[in-house]
Scaffold this motif. Sequence first.
Motif: not given
Length: 390
Positions: A51-59, A26-32, A14-19
């Motif tokens: 942990m990398k996504t904690t500071r840029k919440r919400p996603w 700002h984006a983040y790539v992960g899997s699940t 998946y691809l996340l975009e920070s709101l």
Amino acid sequence: MDPSISVQQPYFVYLLESLGRRCKNHAYVGSTPNPPRRIRQHNGEIQGGAMKTTRKRPWDMVAVVHGFTNKYAGLQFEWAWQNPHLSRHFKEASLNYTGGRADSMLPKKLRVLAEMLSLAHWARWPLGVHFTSDRVAKMFKQEILAVPLPLHVRVSVGPLTEVPGLLDPEEESIVRDFHATKLDEVLLSDQNGCCLCGDHIDLESPQDWLCCASETCPMIVHIECLSDRFLSAEEDSNHLLPVSGECPLCAIDLIWGNLIASAHGRIDAWRARQLPSTNNKPAASKARLENDGEVDFSDEDVEWVGGGSSGATATLQRAGKKGVGIRASQGTENGERRRRGGATRDQVAKATESAFDAAKERHRPSVICIDVPDDLDQRFRRLRIGGDKY
């Protein structure tokens, strides 16, 4: 019902975009294996999450890549999407990736995704992309103008809950029934020869044959025969597996990955039933009880119980009856435990008896029969409902 859906454990990248207000693009790539649960973890609603996504919440989970044959294929794709500057497969890419800050932003991540789906290593994989944001989907379409996607890659837009292959328990049950019904249709058909080579097909080995995605097409074919036919129609046939081709009988377009996924569904149905080719043989037990004269299996009030909705179900369907599945496994000697908690024979017997009680309440047949290990067979051969004993 989409015949390409199976109930195997799916895996998604998946691809996340920070709101966040200061985190535009700002984006983040992960899997699940479970995107709806994973996005809640990233946003801190439930425990877990990177942990990398904690500071840029919400996603927001704006894109999900689906269609991976297993978890390891998904993890490989995830790593390459995160690190295109390190992946050897990007030597053919049209852009150079340096691993800098720009490469981690949303526009560049979409460009990387478009290139990955078109590069030789992934171009033949049965992948698709599901977007939950119309805006991001439009951005992706601009990228694929420069990097056209293979024709078989599916692109869809909709809610996260509509990601192809993501099933809730009720949908899983529907899919299982669909593949089980298709398996029964093939087993009960008169056709047992490959429609391409004409050789015999062992229908009791669903891992060896494929059938058409059309519900009305009678095509049954060896996997190798259909693969060779599809590859021979390609301009470059120096590949191990095909991408797509036409059905030899009805001429509809077939995606190879979808055919394999539906085959996995039938294999799962076969294994769940434990048909006579496996160690538990309900049909053999049925024949033994019939020969002993204890049960008349022509009686409409007889319900055959065996192997956890097992192969006995198919046996009953051939006779126009409905089966009830209860499974009694072998168990270990009394007092002897397996390291991973194997049940003793007494525990197996007790659990089987409880299952019978439940079957009585649900179905109330005159006679219930079950396939069990020989040493328990005398104890649970026959139950009479409504009598003095059962």
